[in-house]
Design a protein around this motif. Structure first.
Motif, PDB file in Angstrom:
ATOM      1  N   ARG A  98      51.586 104.018  56.427  1.00 27.97           N
ATOM      2  CA  ARG A  98      52.229 103.784  55.148  1.00 27.97           C
ATOM      3  C   ARG A  98      51.203 103.390  54.086  1.00 27.97           C
ATOM      4  O   ARG A  98      50.292 102.602  54.350  1.00 27.97           O
ATOM      5  CB  ARG A  98      53.297 102.695  55.283  1.00 27.97           C
TER       6      ARG A  98
ATOM      7  N   ASP B 230      53.935 100.125  61.025  1.00 26.53           N
ATOM      8  CA  ASP B 230      52.959 100.392  59.958  1.00 26.53           C
ATOM      9  C   ASP B 230      52.952 101.865  59.564  1.00 26.53           C
ATOM     10  O   ASP B 230      52.264 102.244  58.615  1.00 26.53           O
ATOM     11  CB  ASP B 230      51.548 100.000  60.414  1.00 26.53           C
TER      12      ASP B 230
ATOM     13  N   GLU C 140      51.454 101.455  51.515  1.00 23.94           N
ATOM     14  CA  GLU C 140      51.399 100.027  51.192  1.00 23.94           C
ATOM     15  C   GLU C 140      50.669  99.236  52.275  1.00 23.94           C
ATOM     16  O   GLU C 140      50.038  98.207  51.993  1.00 23.94           O
ATOM     17  CB  GLU C 140      52.811  99.470  50.983  1.00 23.94           C
ATOM     18  N   VAL C 141      50.747  99.710  53.523  1.00 14.88           N
ATOM     19  CA  VAL C 141      50.037  99.044  54.617  1.00 14.88           C
ATOM     20  C   VAL C 141      48.532  99.217  54.445  1.00 14.88           C
ATOM     21  O   VAL C 141      47.762  98.254  54.564  1.00 14.88           O
ATOM     22  CB  VAL C 141      50.501  99.602  55.976  1.00 14.88           C
ATOM     23  N   GLU C 142      48.121 100.441  54.155  1.00 16.61           N
ATOM     24  CA  GLU C 142      46.688 100.700  53.941  1.00 16.61           C
ATOM     25  C   GLU C 142      46.184  99.950  52.728  1.00 16.61           C
ATOM     26  O   GLU C 142      45.087  99.383  52.747  1.00 16.61           O
ATOM     27  CB  GLU C 142      46.452 102.208  53.786  1.00 16.61           C
TER      28      GLU C 142
ATOM     29  N   HIS D 253      43.169 102.220  56.720  1.00 14.77           N
ATOM     30  CA  HIS D 253      43.775 101.060  57.371  1.00 14.77           C
ATOM     31  C   HIS D 253      43.066 100.803  58.698  1.00 14.77           C
ATOM     32  O   HIS D 253      42.938 101.699  59.542  1.00 14.77           O
ATOM     33  CB  HIS D 253      45.264 101.327  57.619  1.00 14.77           C
TER      34      HIS D 253
ATOM     35  N   ARG E 142      47.350  97.148  51.425  1.00 15.88           N
ATOM     36  CA  ARG E 142      47.274  95.705  51.724  1.00 15.88           C
ATOM     37  C   ARG E 142      46.014  95.392  52.522  1.00 15.88           C
ATOM     38  O   ARG E 142      45.325  94.393  52.267  1.00 15.88           O
ATOM     39  CB  ARG E 142      48.529  95.276  52.478  1.00 15.88           C
ATOM     40  N   TRP E 143      45.721  96.245  53.510  1.00 18.53           N
ATOM     41  CA  TRP E 143      44.503  96.059  54.302  1.00 18.53           C
ATOM     42  C   TRP E 143      43.256  96.161  53.427  1.00 18.53           C
ATOM     43  O   TRP E 143      42.365  95.312  53.475  1.00 18.53           O
ATOM     44  CB  TRP E 143      44.457  97.096  55.420  1.00 18.53           C
TER      45      TRP E 143
END
Length: 512
Positions: free
Chosen positions: A430, A486, A432-434, A375, A436-437
């Motif tokens: 998280r 995040d 899902e954050v990584e 991320h 999405r990035w």
């Protein structure tokens, strides 16, 4: 700086691995934030990273000096527009000493392993000399261009003459009158080939693919610009701004505005025609891939050097290194007394020599089995309190990496301050954050020029693991504010923490 609480590893707030531009930038940010309890572990006897290691003849930067420097330390007396290795190394050393970072560096300390202990929320870092440190935060700043790569050519160890990599130049080897074979035609080779050509007896350059080469608008700085910058500092800021805007334009052309790409291709073609009159040689020096897909190089004297008497350009594939020379696919052996490998660096295996173990005993090498990802190019799920400098997808096709390093150091500094305020806790980005990035970055990269050929930007799966697909200004904005939402917050006991933290909103993802 550090402390011991009875037997066990030495305790410190942060361990930074590497004392190049990234490690120094991070050290300065920590000290600015009032964090003085940190250690920089450097495997070499001096700081400088690539600018310490690459001492080959002609070594220099292909980013203009006013831009290849920290924004808070705009060196007023660069001797050339494009600084040479010794000047950049001296600059970094001076900045590190001025800001007190050298006092935190432990030289000749190669990190071999780092393991996160969830029960203590700390990293246990071990060096090759047997030292162990316990740190709340681990900051690898080893970069993408720190380990020389040698080609997998049969017989490479059978050569009876002198052989070395350009990043490990053997200055004890006298090249005068010798038959020298250069394998590789990348950014290093185009700098040292013109330097050694006049004194060698015969020079054979082995080229796998022709690079795109632009003229280098280089010159010595006269005394009057230095005086003007000293009297009117805003002039230097304006000079830097001009270079930065051009670099941002070039980066965007490679990533998105590809309608401008023919303009750059025309410049390289014009430069090649002017430097190489022989049409047959010029044809072999003409790239067969899209410009920008591999690193675009800058030189005024490389192409003319290849036209000199006693120089041969070989484009046949190398099949073997023989005891007395280099053998190519046609069966020809090219005799050599010295072989110089200008074959780049192990860019795809980030942190390869360091065994990093995160939550649940998972190795970073396993997490990155399909290619490095993080991320913001900084944080990896399952590896809490680890923040990368110059991590995956933060390299630039155009522009100054110093701008990116400053952005990352400022982001990490905010995370460190939170952890200092709440000892015994950890921040784990998280998943899902990584994801999405990474999805966004890879989607944008798929439309860029960097997916259109084989290069060190991509791994064997076709994934671009090196480059950032936007402008440095965008990256600066995206990393400006640390957003704690995040991250998953954990405590040393392993239970979810209820630490009272005020979330900071991060900028929304750009439309792509």
């Amino acid at each position: 700086m550090t402390a011991r609480s009875g037997p066990g590893p030495e305790r410190t707030t942060a361990v930074i691995i590497g004392a190049g531009f990234g490690g120094v930038a991070m050290g300065i940010e920590l000290r600015r934030a009032g964090v003085h309890d940190f250690v920089i572990l450097e495997r070499a006897p001096d700081l400088g990273g690539v600018w310490r290691d690459n001492t080959y003849p002609g070594a220099g930067c292909d980013v203009p000096s006013p831009l290849y420097s920290f924004s808070f330390e705009r060196h007023q007396r660069w001797p050339r527009r494009y600084a040479q290795q010794r000047d950049i190394h001296a600059y970094l050393d001076r900045v590190a000493r001025k800001h007190g970072v050298v006092d935190h560096v432990r030289f000749q300390r190669e990190v071999v392993a780092a393991t996160f202990d969830e029960s203590t929320a700390r990293w246990r870092v071990r060096t090759a000399t047997g030292e162990e440190l316990s740190a709340a935060v681990l900051i690898p700043a080893v970069g993408q261009l720190s380990r020389p790569a040698y080609p997998a050519i049969p017989g490479i160890d059978s050569f009876r003459g002198a052989a070395f990599h350009s990043a490990r130049w053997d200055h004890d080897v006298d090249l005068t009158g010798r038959r020298v074979a250069v394998i590789g035609t990348g950014a290093s080779a185009i700098q040292f080939v013109p330097e050694i050509q006049p004194r060698v007896g015969r020079l054979t350059v082995f080229q796998r693919s022709a690079p795109y080469i632009l003229p280098k608008r280089d010159h010595d700085y006269a005394s009057w610009p230095h005086r003007a910058f000293q009297v009117l500092p805003p002039l230097q800021a304006l000079d830097r701004l001009g270079f930065w805007l051009y670099a941002e334009f070039a980066q965007q052309c490679l990533a998105k505005w590809q309608g401008f790409v023919p303009l750059f291709r025309w410049q390289t073609t014009r430069h090649l025609r002017a430097a190489v009159p022989d049409p047959a040689l010029r044809a072999r020096l003409t790239p067969d891939y899209e410009i920008g897909c591999k690193r675009v190089l800058f030189s005024n004297d490389y192409l003319p050097a290849l036209t000199r008497a006693g120089v041969e350009l070989v484009t046949e594939p190398i099949t073997e290194i023989a005891p007395t020379g280099v053998r190519t696919a046609g069966g020809t052996e090219h005799p050599a007394d010295v072989i110089i490998y200008g074959t780049g660096f192990a860019t795809l295996d980030l942190l390869g020599p360091v065994e990093i173990t995160g939550l649940g005993g998972r190795r970073l090498s396993a997490a990155w089995h399909a290619g490095a990802r993080a991320h913001l190019g900084i944080t990896v799920p399952g590896f809490p309190n680890m923040f990368l400098m110059y991590g995956p997808n933060t390299n630039l096709g155009g522009g100054s990496i110093i701008h990116v390093l400053e952005s990352q150091a400022r982001y990490i500094r905010q995370a460190v301050r939170r952890l200092v305020a709440h000892p015994g806790h950890y921040l784990d980005v998280r998943t899902e954050v990584e994801r999405r990035w990474d999805d966004e970055v890879q989607r944008r990269l798929a439309r860029s020029v960097w997916t259109r050929c084989r290069s060190w930007y991509r791994n064997e799966h076709g994934r671009v693991v090196a480059n950032w697909p936007g402008r440095t200004g965008e990256y600066r904005r995206r990393t400006r504010r640390f957003d704690v939402t995040d991250y998953r917050i954990g405590a040393a006991s392993g239970s979810t923490s209820d630490v009272d933290v005020v979330p900071e909103r991060s900028p929304k993802l750009d439309a792509v």
